[in-house]
Design a protein around this motif. Sequence first.
Motif, PDB file in Angstrom:
ATOM      1  N   GLY A   1       9.075   5.426   1.586  1.00 31.73           N
ATOM      2  CA  GLY A   1       7.887   5.638   0.765  1.00 31.73           C
ATOM      3  C   GLY A   1       6.820   4.564   0.880  1.00 31.73           C
ATOM      4  O   GLY A   1       5.830   4.599   0.152  1.00 31.73           O
ATOM      5  N   LEU A   2       7.017   3.608   1.767  1.00 30.60           N
ATOM      6  CA  LEU A   2       5.998   2.575   1.926  1.00 30.60           C
ATOM      7  C   LEU A   2       4.937   3.024   2.930  1.00 30.60           C
ATOM      8  O   LEU A   2       5.254   3.621   3.952  1.00 30.60           O
ATOM      9  CB  LEU A   2       6.625   1.266   2.420  1.00 30.60           C
ATOM     10  CG  LEU A   2       7.693   0.628   1.531  1.00 30.60           C
ATOM     11  CD1 LEU A   2       8.140  -0.704   2.116  1.00 30.60           C
ATOM     12  CD2 LEU A   2       7.175   0.429   0.124  1.00 30.60           C
ATOM     13  N   ASP A   3       3.700   2.693   2.612  1.00 27.75           N
ATOM     14  CA  ASP A   3       2.622   2.897   3.576  1.00 27.75           C
ATOM     15  C   ASP A   3       2.391   1.566   4.287  1.00 27.75           C
ATOM     16  O   ASP A   3       3.187   0.640   4.144  1.00 27.75           O
ATOM     17  CB  ASP A   3       1.355   3.384   2.853  1.00 27.75           C
ATOM     18  CG  ASP A   3       0.446   4.195   3.764  1.00 27.75           C
ATOM     19  OD1 ASP A   3       0.445   3.939   4.982  1.00 27.75           O
ATOM     20  OD2 ASP A   3      -0.267   5.068   3.260  1.00 27.75           O
ATOM     21  N   HIS A   4       1.313   1.447   5.010  1.00 27.51           N
ATOM     22  CA  HIS A   4       1.048   0.192   5.706  1.00 27.51           C
ATOM     23  C   HIS A   4       0.603  -0.892   4.732  1.00 27.51           C
ATOM     24  O   HIS A   4      -0.019  -0.615   3.717  1.00 27.51           O
ATOM     25  CB  HIS A   4      -0.030   0.406   6.768  1.00 27.51           C
ATOM     26  CG  HIS A   4       0.447   1.267   7.888  1.00 27.51           C
ATOM     27  ND1 HIS A   4      -0.335   2.193   8.509  1.00 27.51           N
ATOM     28  CD2 HIS A   4       1.659   1.341   8.484  1.00 27.51           C
ATOM     29  CE1 HIS A   4       0.365   2.803   9.452  1.00 27.51           C
ATOM     30  NE2 HIS A   4       1.576   2.302   9.444  1.00 27.51           N
TER      31      HIS A   4
ATOM     32  N   LEU B   1       0.861  -1.169   0.000  1.00 33.64           N
ATOM     33  CA  LEU B   1       0.000   0.000   0.000  1.00 33.64           C
ATOM     34  C   LEU B   1       0.900   1.223   0.000  1.00 33.64           C
ATOM     35  O   LEU B   1       1.537   1.529   0.995  1.00 33.64           O
ATOM     36  CB  LEU B   1      -0.911  -0.033   1.220  1.00 33.64           C
ATOM     37  CG  LEU B   1      -1.643  -1.360   1.420  1.00 33.64           C
ATOM     38  CD1 LEU B   1      -2.653  -1.237   2.544  1.00 33.64           C
ATOM     39  CD2 LEU B   1      -2.324  -1.825   0.155  1.00 33.64           C
ATOM     40  N   PRO B   2       0.988   1.900  -1.123  1.00 41.86           N
ATOM     41  CA  PRO B   2       2.016   2.922  -1.280  1.00 41.86           C
ATOM     42  C   PRO B   2       1.632   4.265  -0.699  1.00 41.86           C
ATOM     43  O   PRO B   2       0.458   4.605  -0.601  1.00 41.86           O
ATOM     44  CB  PRO B   2       2.116   3.026  -2.798  1.00 41.86           C
ATOM     45  CG  PRO B   2       0.727   2.746  -3.256  1.00 41.86           C
ATOM     46  CD  PRO B   2       0.152   1.741  -2.304  1.00 41.86           C
ATOM     47  N   GLN B   3       2.640   5.021  -0.318  1.00 46.27           N
ATOM     48  CA  GLN B   3       2.443   6.449  -0.158  1.00 46.27           C
ATOM     49  C   GLN B   3       2.451   7.031  -1.567  1.00 46.27           C
ATOM     50  O   GLN B   3       3.017   6.454  -2.479  1.00 46.27           O
ATOM     51  CB  GLN B   3       3.564   7.057   0.661  1.00 46.27           C
ATOM     52  CG  GLN B   3       3.559   6.595   2.101  1.00 46.27           C
ATOM     53  CD  GLN B   3       4.526   7.381   2.964  1.00 46.27           C
ATOM     54  OE1 GLN B   3       5.316   8.162   2.474  1.00 46.27           O
ATOM     55  NE2 GLN B   3       4.457   7.175   4.254  1.00 46.27           N
ATOM     56  N   GLY B   4       1.850   8.170  -1.735  1.00 42.53           N
ATOM     57  CA  GLY B   4       1.814   8.770  -3.059  1.00 42.53           C
ATOM     58  C   GLY B   4       0.503   9.486  -3.276  1.00 42.53           C
ATOM     59  O   GLY B   4      -0.188   9.822  -2.316  1.00 42.53           O
TER      60      GLY B   4
END
Lengths: 179, 334
Positions: free
Chosen positions: B194-197, B29-32
Amino acid sequence: MKHILSFVMIFMATVALATSVLPESVEQLTHLSSVVVEAQAVQSWAQWNEAHTLIFTYTRFSVSRTLKGQMQSSVTVRQLGGTLGNIRQKVSGVRAWRTGEQTVLFLRPSEAQDGTLAVTGLMQGNFLLHRANNGSVTVSNGVPEASRYDTRANSFSEFHGSSLTLANLELRVLKAAKQ
Amino acid sequence: MTRPRLSLLILFALVAGALILARPAFSYLPQGSALGSAFVPAAWTSPPLWVINPAVSGGGVTANIAGTPSDVTSTMSAAFSTWVHAPNINLGVSTSPYGDSTATSPQNNINLVCFICTGLDFSADGALAVTITSYNVTTGELTNASIYFNPAPEVDGTPVCFTTSDTNASCPQSGSEMEDLQTVATHEVGHFFGLDHSAIVRAIMYPFAPPVLTTLSYDDVAGMSLLYPKSTADVQTGAIQGTVALNGSAVFGAHVFANSSTTATPFSGFPAIRKTPIGTLTDPTGSYTISGVPADSYEVIAEPLDGPVADGNVDWAAEWQQTEVETDFTTRWY
């Protein structure tokens, strides 16, 4: 002697929900908060801090019920993160409110000391309301059901942040606020 | 009450070799930022420099840490090293050649790691640490990421002390509960990159971690290697792509993951990498692409994002300007 905090969870072991927090009980969230209100998001805006290093998002809420603290018709909550122009600052796990969303907020004065409030326990003091088709109203702060075993006290603490009815949450807050 | 049936259509599956993807693809689940029908992930375009203020006391603040400035620096170095030395990942990272920082508040020009910083609305509660990432919403370029530890966290009124590898060190606050600093740091460093959960249980980016977890999973490696791929992968991977539909309509925000149906260990050359499923979420068209999948046989499972990880942990709906993710379906696998 060092005491290791161990957790047993109904679904799986857990200790920290990241960005990173330890689960707090509703009672403890109440104790840590100067204000607990049921409210609806009315307006949000983002702005830089004075040093222009952090973006904070401010959300003004219309208060429908005060469970703890002085009664007030509205509160303004500031949260880390937000978008200004092409720049976004993000704190994973910290969720911004959309206009119209209803929530139960556990709040304390923010470090800005400008009358704005901060959510207690980062995101834990934000219980969003969900109305089911059958009319039931539940609340969730994103913390799954968990039990924590404290080896010092030889006791379990229960957390049900994702499966509370609004009525149950209100009851627990009101009871804790009297203590 | 009968729930609507979910029909899952896997357009194609490719679990070995390279795949040219028609749309942005994520195995995490990306940040962005969602821009129209595309999602622009946040990532560094050049190796970032992280700088630590190793002080555990100062400015009237004493961090509840069982360790010295040297200990916390070693712990943070280990956490960064875990990520940059993982397989299939090409991302250099460096620490300051200019020496340690003395900053006690967020800075624009440095990617700061700080244990005694103020101005972040920390209080004596269960918040342990935050990572704040700054990125350009149009290009996705990460421009700053900083990790701040709460100097005096508490849980249910009991102080929480961060432990380091220095087992002889004692906590400044007596009667403290213990929290492994490297476990928290490794997760936060994932955000730094840059990774989300992730909704994959046992991934380091899963939002609910066990007491000690400092190694990466297949899901973590898949996410990082997609952002920062090696030109020649240590372990060849492919992608599984498809669409989730409910009664003919796209399902938005379904958690789709590939679960190995064998005992194969394609990352066996990297014993610290733990075998887990690799997952992602569907976009508003119901499409998903699970990238970074090593050669193996897989079941593909679609489940609602309704707990333990829910949309509140990732804010996927808001990213796509949707009201909410769809959760009114039952788990299905193919």
